[in-house]
Enzyme design. Structure first.
Site, PDB file in Angstrom:
ATOM      1  N   THR A 250       0.805  -1.224   0.000  1.00  0.00           N
ATOM      2  CA  THR A 250       0.000   0.000   0.000  1.00  0.00           C
ATOM      3  C   THR A 250       0.840   1.278   0.000  1.00  0.00           C
ATOM      4  O   THR A 250       0.283   2.375  -0.110  1.00  0.00           O
ATOM      5  CB  THR A 250      -0.925   0.040   1.230  1.00  0.00           C
ATOM      6  OG1 THR A 250      -0.133  -0.057   2.416  1.00  0.00           O
ATOM      7  CG2 THR A 250      -1.939  -1.094   1.192  1.00  0.00           C
ATOM      8  N   LYS A 251       2.156   1.161   0.123  1.00  0.00           N
ATOM      9  CA  LYS A 251       2.996   2.364   0.164  1.00  0.00           C
ATOM     10  C   LYS A 251       2.996   3.065  -1.195  1.00  0.00           C
ATOM     11  O   LYS A 251       2.647   2.477  -2.214  1.00  0.00           O
ATOM     12  CB  LYS A 251       4.432   2.001   0.557  1.00  0.00           C
ATOM     13  CG  LYS A 251       4.568   1.207   1.842  1.00  0.00           C
ATOM     14  CD  LYS A 251       3.992   1.922   3.044  1.00  0.00           C
ATOM     15  CE  LYS A 251       4.268   1.126   4.317  1.00  0.00           C
ATOM     16  NZ  LYS A 251       3.618   1.727   5.503  1.00  0.00           N
ATOM     17  N   ASN A 252       3.428   4.328  -1.196  1.00  0.00           N
ATOM     18  CA  ASN A 252       3.482   5.048  -2.467  1.00  0.00           C
ATOM     19  C   ASN A 252       4.359   4.322  -3.472  1.00  0.00           C
ATOM     20  O   ASN A 252       4.052   4.288  -4.669  1.00  0.00           O
ATOM     21  CB  ASN A 252       3.994   6.476  -2.249  1.00  0.00           C
ATOM     22  CG  ASN A 252       2.964   7.360  -1.573  1.00  0.00           C
ATOM     23  OD1 ASN A 252       2.092   6.875  -0.851  1.00  0.00           O
ATOM     24  ND2 ASN A 252       3.052   8.663  -1.801  1.00  0.00           N
TER      25      ASN A 252
END
Length: 367
Positions: A187-189
Protein backbone atom coordinates in the site's frame (compact mmCIF):
# COMPACT_ATOMS: atom_id res chain seq x y z
CA UNK A 1 -26.84 2.90 -5.86
CA UNK A 2 -23.37 4.37 -6.37
CA UNK A 3 -20.45 2.01 -6.75
CA UNK A 4 -18.27 1.53 -3.67
CA UNK A 5 -15.21 3.76 -3.41
CA UNK A 6 -12.78 1.52 -1.52
CA UNK A 7 -10.14 2.96 0.74
CA UNK A 8 -7.60 1.25 -1.49
CA UNK A 9 -7.63 -1.17 -4.43
CA UNK A 10 -4.25 -2.74 -5.05
CA UNK A 11 -5.60 -4.46 -8.13
CA UNK A 12 -6.53 -1.14 -9.76
CA UNK A 13 -3.41 0.58 -8.43
CA UNK A 14 -1.10 -1.97 -10.06
CA UNK A 15 -3.06 -2.43 -13.28
CA UNK A 16 -0.90 0.03 -15.30
CA UNK A 17 2.17 -2.05 -14.47
CA UNK A 18 0.79 -5.55 -15.03
CA UNK A 19 2.37 -6.27 -18.41
CA UNK A 20 5.80 -5.22 -17.20
CA UNK A 21 5.31 -7.30 -14.05
CA UNK A 22 4.56 -10.35 -16.21
CA UNK A 23 7.65 -9.71 -18.29
CA UNK A 24 9.77 -9.37 -15.16
CA UNK A 25 8.34 -12.59 -13.77
CA UNK A 26 9.15 -14.43 -17.00
CA UNK A 27 12.72 -13.11 -16.83
CA UNK A 28 12.89 -14.20 -13.19
CA UNK A 29 11.90 -17.75 -14.11
CA UNK A 30 14.30 -17.89 -17.03
CA UNK A 31 17.29 -16.68 -15.00
CA UNK A 32 16.76 -19.16 -12.18
CA UNK A 33 18.49 -16.81 -9.70
CA UNK A 34 16.14 -16.07 -6.81
CA UNK A 35 18.12 -14.47 -3.96
CA UNK A 36 20.43 -11.38 -3.98
CA UNK A 37 20.87 -11.27 -7.69
CA UNK A 38 21.01 -8.69 -10.45
CA UNK A 39 17.55 -7.25 -9.84
CA UNK A 40 18.31 -6.44 -6.18
CA UNK A 41 21.64 -4.87 -7.09
CA UNK A 42 20.02 -2.78 -9.84
CA UNK A 43 17.17 -1.64 -7.62
CA UNK A 44 19.59 -0.64 -4.87
CA UNK A 45 21.54 1.48 -7.35
CA UNK A 46 18.40 3.06 -8.81
CA UNK A 47 16.84 3.80 -5.43
CA UNK A 48 20.12 5.36 -4.29
CA UNK A 49 20.28 7.44 -7.46
CA UNK A 50 16.70 8.65 -6.93
CA UNK A 51 17.84 10.06 -3.57
CA UNK A 52 21.14 11.32 -5.00
CA UNK A 53 22.93 9.12 -2.50
CA UNK A 54 25.41 6.26 -2.86
CA UNK A 55 24.45 3.46 -0.51
CA UNK A 56 21.21 1.47 -0.35
CA UNK A 57 20.84 -2.08 0.95
CA UNK A 58 17.68 -4.03 0.23
CA UNK A 59 16.15 -5.95 3.15
CA UNK A 60 13.10 -8.11 3.70
CA UNK A 61 10.69 -5.51 5.09
CA UNK A 62 10.39 -2.15 6.82
CA UNK A 63 10.61 -3.52 10.37
CA UNK A 64 13.89 -5.22 9.52
CA UNK A 65 15.13 -1.96 7.99
CA UNK A 66 14.65 -0.30 11.38
CA UNK A 67 16.12 -3.20 13.36
CA UNK A 68 19.25 -3.52 11.21
CA UNK A 69 19.79 0.25 11.31
CA UNK A 70 19.78 0.14 15.11
CA UNK A 71 21.93 -2.99 15.23
CA UNK A 72 24.48 -1.36 12.96
CA UNK A 73 25.01 1.31 15.61
CA UNK A 74 26.07 -1.26 18.24
CA UNK A 75 24.20 0.37 21.11
CA UNK A 76 24.27 -1.15 24.59
CA UNK A 77 21.32 -2.98 26.09
CA UNK A 78 19.06 -0.52 27.90
CA UNK A 79 20.19 2.53 25.92
CA UNK A 80 17.33 4.92 25.16
CA UNK A 81 15.89 5.86 21.79
CA UNK A 82 13.51 8.80 21.46
CA UNK A 83 10.47 8.06 19.30
CA UNK A 84 7.08 9.75 18.67
CA UNK A 85 4.22 8.69 20.93
CA UNK A 86 1.75 8.29 18.03
CA UNK A 87 3.80 6.11 15.70
CA UNK A 88 2.87 2.69 14.35
CA UNK A 89 3.93 -0.14 16.63
CA UNK A 90 6.66 -1.35 14.22
CA UNK A 91 8.86 1.62 15.08
CA UNK A 92 8.73 0.76 18.77
CA UNK A 93 9.05 -2.99 18.21
CA UNK A 94 12.34 -2.39 16.39
CA UNK A 95 13.72 -0.53 19.43
CA UNK A 96 12.55 -3.21 21.86
CA UNK A 97 13.79 -6.11 19.75
CA UNK A 98 17.26 -4.54 19.80
CA UNK A 99 17.24 -4.54 23.60
CA UNK A 100 16.83 -0.77 23.75
CA UNK A 101 14.38 1.42 25.64
CA UNK A 102 11.82 3.51 23.74
CA UNK A 103 11.20 6.99 25.17
CA UNK A 104 7.99 8.51 23.86
CA UNK A 105 7.75 12.15 22.86
CA UNK A 106 4.51 13.86 21.84
CA UNK A 107 3.86 14.95 18.25
CA UNK A 108 3.24 18.49 17.09
CA UNK A 109 -0.53 19.06 17.06
CA UNK A 110 -0.40 20.57 13.55
CA UNK A 111 1.88 18.13 11.73
CA UNK A 112 1.34 14.93 13.79
CA UNK A 113 5.11 14.40 13.60
CA UNK A 114 7.43 14.45 16.62
CA UNK A 115 7.62 17.90 18.24
CA UNK A 116 11.28 19.03 18.26
CA UNK A 117 10.57 21.45 21.12
CA UNK A 118 9.74 18.51 23.42
CA UNK A 119 12.78 16.38 22.60
CA UNK A 120 15.32 18.11 24.92
CA UNK A 121 13.31 17.21 28.02
CA UNK A 122 13.43 13.54 27.03
CA UNK A 123 17.21 13.38 26.60
CA UNK A 124 19.11 11.64 29.41
CA UNK A 125 22.67 10.33 29.78
CA UNK A 126 21.37 7.02 28.35
CA UNK A 127 19.91 8.55 25.18
CA UNK A 128 21.73 7.33 22.07
CA UNK A 129 19.39 8.06 19.17
CA UNK A 130 16.33 9.84 17.86
CA UNK A 131 14.10 7.74 15.64
CA UNK A 132 11.95 10.15 13.65
CA UNK A 133 8.85 8.97 11.79
CA UNK A 134 7.76 10.88 8.70
CA UNK A 135 4.11 10.08 9.30
CA UNK A 136 1.34 10.09 6.66
CA UNK A 137 3.73 11.30 3.92
CA UNK A 138 5.09 14.49 5.47
CA UNK A 139 8.65 14.95 6.70
CA UNK A 140 9.46 15.90 10.26
CA UNK A 141 10.88 19.33 11.10
CA UNK A 142 14.43 18.14 10.60
CA UNK A 143 16.58 21.24 11.17
CA UNK A 144 16.06 21.48 14.95
CA UNK A 145 16.16 17.68 15.29
CA UNK A 146 19.52 17.45 13.54
CA UNK A 147 20.85 20.31 15.65
CA UNK A 148 19.82 18.51 18.84
CA UNK A 149 21.40 15.29 17.59
CA UNK A 150 24.65 17.07 16.84
CA UNK A 151 24.64 18.85 20.19
CA UNK A 152 24.09 15.62 22.14
CA UNK A 153 26.02 13.29 19.80
CA UNK A 154 22.96 11.21 18.98
CA UNK A 155 22.32 9.01 15.96
CA UNK A 156 19.30 9.88 13.80
CA UNK A 157 17.32 7.08 12.19
CA UNK A 158 14.49 8.00 9.85
CA UNK A 159 11.43 5.79 9.56
CA UNK A 160 10.49 6.59 5.97
CA UNK A 161 7.86 3.87 5.53
CA UNK A 162 5.20 6.45 4.64
CA UNK A 163 7.38 9.09 3.00
CA UNK A 164 8.76 7.86 -0.33
CA UNK A 165 9.62 11.03 -2.23
CA UNK A 166 8.57 13.41 0.55
CA UNK A 167 10.77 16.48 0.99
CA UNK A 168 11.74 18.95 3.69
CA UNK A 169 13.16 22.19 2.33
CA UNK A 170 13.83 20.45 -0.96
CA UNK A 171 15.70 17.49 0.55
CA UNK A 172 14.28 13.96 0.36
CA UNK A 173 13.16 11.92 3.35
CA UNK A 174 15.78 9.36 4.28
CA UNK A 175 18.75 11.58 3.45
CA UNK A 176 18.95 13.56 6.70
CA UNK A 177 19.97 11.04 9.33
CA UNK A 178 22.49 8.24 9.65
CA UNK A 179 19.99 5.77 8.20
CA UNK A 180 16.78 6.02 6.21
CA UNK A 181 14.59 2.93 6.71
CA UNK A 182 11.99 2.22 4.03
CA UNK A 183 9.09 -0.21 3.75
CA UNK A 184 7.71 -1.23 0.36
CA UNK A 185 4.57 -2.86 1.74
CA UNK A 186 2.04 -3.03 -1.13
CA UNK A 187 0.00 0.00 0.00
CA UNK A 188 3.00 2.36 0.16
CA UNK A 189 3.48 5.05 -2.47
CA UNK A 190 6.24 2.81 -3.82
CA UNK A 191 4.73 -0.57 -3.06
CA UNK A 192 5.94 -4.05 -3.91
CA UNK A 193 3.66 -7.05 -4.47
CA UNK A 194 4.64 -8.44 -1.10
CA UNK A 195 6.93 -7.51 1.77
CA UNK A 196 10.12 -5.60 0.96
CA UNK A 197 12.32 -2.92 2.49
CA UNK A 198 15.55 -0.99 2.13
CA UNK A 199 18.04 1.04 4.16
CA UNK A 200 19.69 4.19 2.88
CA UNK A 201 23.11 4.55 4.52
CA UNK A 202 25.27 7.66 4.71
CA UNK A 203 28.64 5.90 4.85
CA UNK A 204 30.20 3.00 3.00
CA UNK A 205 31.21 1.35 6.27
CA UNK A 206 27.61 1.32 7.54
CA UNK A 207 26.44 0.06 4.16
CA UNK A 208 28.85 -2.86 4.34
CA UNK A 209 27.76 -3.63 7.91
CA UNK A 210 24.09 -3.71 6.85
CA UNK A 211 24.89 -6.02 3.93
CA UNK A 212 26.65 -8.32 6.39
CA UNK A 213 23.88 -8.20 8.98
CA UNK A 214 21.10 -8.94 6.47
CA UNK A 215 22.81 -12.15 5.30
CA UNK A 216 23.45 -14.14 8.50
CA UNK A 217 26.36 -11.89 9.43
CA UNK A 218 28.32 -13.14 6.45
CA UNK A 219 30.62 -11.22 4.12
CA UNK A 220 31.91 -14.43 2.55
CA UNK A 221 29.77 -17.52 2.01
CA UNK A 222 29.80 -19.83 5.05
CA UNK A 223 32.02 -17.39 6.97
CA UNK A 224 30.06 -15.44 9.59
CA UNK A 225 31.83 -12.55 11.28
CA UNK A 226 28.93 -11.20 13.35
CA UNK A 227 25.56 -12.36 14.66
CA UNK A 228 23.29 -11.59 11.75
CA UNK A 229 19.80 -12.06 10.36
CA UNK A 230 18.07 -13.51 7.36
CA UNK A 231 16.63 -10.29 5.91
CA UNK A 232 17.20 -10.11 2.18
CA UNK A 233 15.13 -8.20 -0.35
CA UNK A 234 13.50 -10.78 -2.59
CA UNK A 235 14.81 -10.80 -6.15
CA UNK A 236 11.30 -10.90 -7.61
CA UNK A 237 10.04 -8.02 -5.46
CA UNK A 238 13.10 -6.00 -6.43
CA UNK A 239 12.21 -6.50 -10.08
CA UNK A 240 8.65 -5.27 -9.46
CA UNK A 241 9.95 -2.25 -7.56
CA UNK A 242 12.21 -1.43 -10.50
CA UNK A 243 9.11 -1.27 -12.70
CA UNK A 244 7.36 1.18 -10.36
CA UNK A 245 10.25 3.36 -9.20
CA UNK A 246 10.36 5.47 -12.41
CA UNK A 247 6.67 6.27 -11.75
CA UNK A 248 7.06 7.26 -8.09
CA UNK A 249 6.96 10.99 -8.81
CA UNK A 250 3.89 10.47 -11.02
CA UNK A 251 2.20 8.51 -8.21
CA UNK A 252 3.04 11.23 -5.69
CA UNK A 253 1.83 14.00 -7.99
CA UNK A 254 -1.48 12.20 -8.46
CA UNK A 255 -1.96 11.74 -4.72
CA UNK A 256 -1.11 15.41 -4.12
CA UNK A 257 -3.74 16.41 -6.71
CA UNK A 258 -6.36 14.33 -4.90
CA UNK A 259 -5.28 15.75 -1.54
CA UNK A 260 -5.66 19.27 -2.89
CA UNK A 261 -9.32 18.54 -3.68
CA UNK A 262 -9.94 17.48 -0.07
CA UNK A 263 -8.06 20.48 1.28
CA UNK A 264 -9.98 22.93 -0.87
CA UNK A 265 -13.46 21.44 -0.74
CA UNK A 266 -13.92 19.79 2.67
CA UNK A 267 -15.64 22.16 5.03
CA UNK A 268 -14.32 23.48 8.34
CA UNK A 269 -15.94 20.66 10.33
CA UNK A 270 -12.88 18.57 9.53
CA UNK A 271 -9.33 19.30 10.70
CA UNK A 272 -7.23 18.86 7.57
CA UNK A 273 -3.45 18.51 7.10
CA UNK A 274 -1.66 21.84 7.35
CA UNK A 275 0.06 23.27 4.29
CA UNK A 276 3.59 24.66 4.58
CA UNK A 277 5.94 25.56 1.71
CA UNK A 278 8.87 23.93 3.53
CA UNK A 279 7.20 20.53 3.25
CA UNK A 280 6.47 18.48 0.13
CA UNK A 281 3.80 16.12 1.43
CA UNK A 282 3.27 12.96 -0.65
CA UNK A 283 0.07 12.00 1.21
CA UNK A 284 0.68 8.31 1.71
CA UNK A 285 -2.31 8.90 3.98
CA UNK A 286 -4.71 11.83 3.79
CA UNK A 287 -6.03 11.99 7.33
CA UNK A 288 -8.51 14.33 8.94
CA UNK A 289 -9.50 14.73 12.58
CA UNK A 290 -13.10 14.76 13.71
CA UNK A 291 -14.50 14.37 17.25
CA UNK A 292 -17.21 12.00 15.95
CA UNK A 293 -14.74 9.86 14.02
CA UNK A 294 -16.47 6.51 14.54
CA UNK A 295 -19.90 7.88 13.57
CA UNK A 296 -18.36 9.56 10.52
CA UNK A 297 -16.67 6.33 9.49
CA UNK A 298 -19.98 4.43 9.73
CA UNK A 299 -21.79 7.19 7.83
CA UNK A 300 -19.27 6.92 5.00
CA UNK A 301 -19.62 3.13 4.89
CA UNK A 302 -23.38 3.58 4.56
CA UNK A 303 -22.64 5.87 1.62
CA UNK A 304 -20.36 3.35 -0.09
CA UNK A 305 -17.07 5.00 0.90
CA UNK A 306 -14.28 3.06 2.56
CA UNK A 307 -11.92 4.59 5.12
CA UNK A 308 -9.23 3.40 7.55
CA UNK A 309 -7.96 4.51 10.94
CA UNK A 310 -4.20 5.06 11.30
CA UNK A 311 -4.10 4.20 14.16
CA UNK A 312 -6.94 3.39 16.59
CA UNK A 313 -4.74 2.36 19.54
CA UNK A 314 -1.86 4.42 20.91
CA UNK A 315 1.43 2.52 21.43
CA UNK A 316 1.30 2.82 25.22
CA UNK A 317 -2.21 1.30 25.19
CA UNK A 318 -1.17 -1.81 23.25
CA UNK A 319 -1.33 -4.94 25.36
CA UNK A 320 2.02 -6.11 24.04
CA UNK A 321 3.72 -2.95 25.32
CA UNK A 322 1.98 -2.46 28.66
CA UNK A 323 4.99 -3.68 30.66
CA UNK A 324 7.57 -2.09 28.36
CA UNK A 325 6.67 1.57 27.94
CA UNK A 326 6.58 4.28 30.58
CA UNK A 327 2.94 5.20 31.06
CA UNK A 328 2.51 8.94 31.06
CA UNK A 329 -0.25 11.14 29.70
CA UNK A 330 0.14 11.92 26.01
CA UNK A 331 -2.87 14.16 25.30
CA UNK A 332 -1.88 15.19 21.77
CA UNK A 333 -1.28 11.60 20.77
CA UNK A 334 -4.51 10.50 22.48
CA UNK A 335 -6.54 13.05 20.53
CA UNK A 336 -5.04 11.91 17.24
CA UNK A 337 -5.75 8.24 17.94
CA UNK A 338 -9.32 9.04 19.00
CA UNK A 339 -10.19 11.37 16.12
CA UNK A 340 -8.08 10.47 13.07
CA UNK A 341 -9.68 9.09 9.92
CA UNK A 342 -7.84 8.23 6.71
CA UNK A 343 -9.69 9.05 3.50
CA UNK A 344 -9.36 7.43 0.06
CA UNK A 345 -6.33 9.01 -1.62
CA UNK A 346 -4.64 6.51 -3.88
CA UNK A 347 -3.10 6.15 -7.32
CA UNK A 348 -6.17 3.96 -7.92
CA UNK A 349 -8.64 6.82 -7.26
CA UNK A 350 -9.89 9.42 -9.70
CA UNK A 351 -10.62 13.07 -9.07
CA UNK A 352 -14.31 12.23 -9.51
CA UNK A 353 -14.01 9.74 -6.64
CA UNK A 354 -12.59 12.39 -4.34
CA UNK A 355 -15.19 15.01 -5.28
CA UNK A 356 -17.86 12.46 -4.39
CA UNK A 357 -16.23 11.76 -1.02
CA UNK A 358 -16.06 15.47 -0.19
CA UNK A 359 -19.69 15.99 -1.21
CA UNK A 360 -20.84 13.16 1.06
CA UNK A 361 -18.65 14.25 3.96
CA UNK A 362 -19.86 17.83 3.84
CA UNK A 363 -23.39 16.53 4.40
CA UNK A 364 -22.41 14.56 7.52
CA UNK A 365 -24.27 16.80 9.97
CA UNK A 366 -27.21 17.12 7.61
CA UNK A 367 -27.95 13.40 7.69
Amino acid sequence: MSLMIPYESLKILNRPFEEKFKSKFADFLNKGWYILGEEVAQFEQEFAAYHQENYVAGVANGLDALILSLQCCKFQKGDEVIVPSNTYIATILAIIQCGLTPVLVEPDSHTYNIDPALIPAAITPKTVAIMVVHLYGQCCDMDPILELAKQHELKVIEDCAQAHGAKYKGKLAGTFGDFGAFSFYPTKNLGALGDAGAILCQTESDYQKIRQLRNYGSEKKYHNGVIGYNSRLDELQASFLRVKLPHLDEINTHKRKLAAIYTEHLNADFIKPKLDPDYYNVYHIYNILHPERDQLKQYLIENQIGTEVHYPVAPQDQGALKDVLQHFDYPVSAKIHQQTLSLPCSFAHTEEDIFRVTEVMNKFHLK
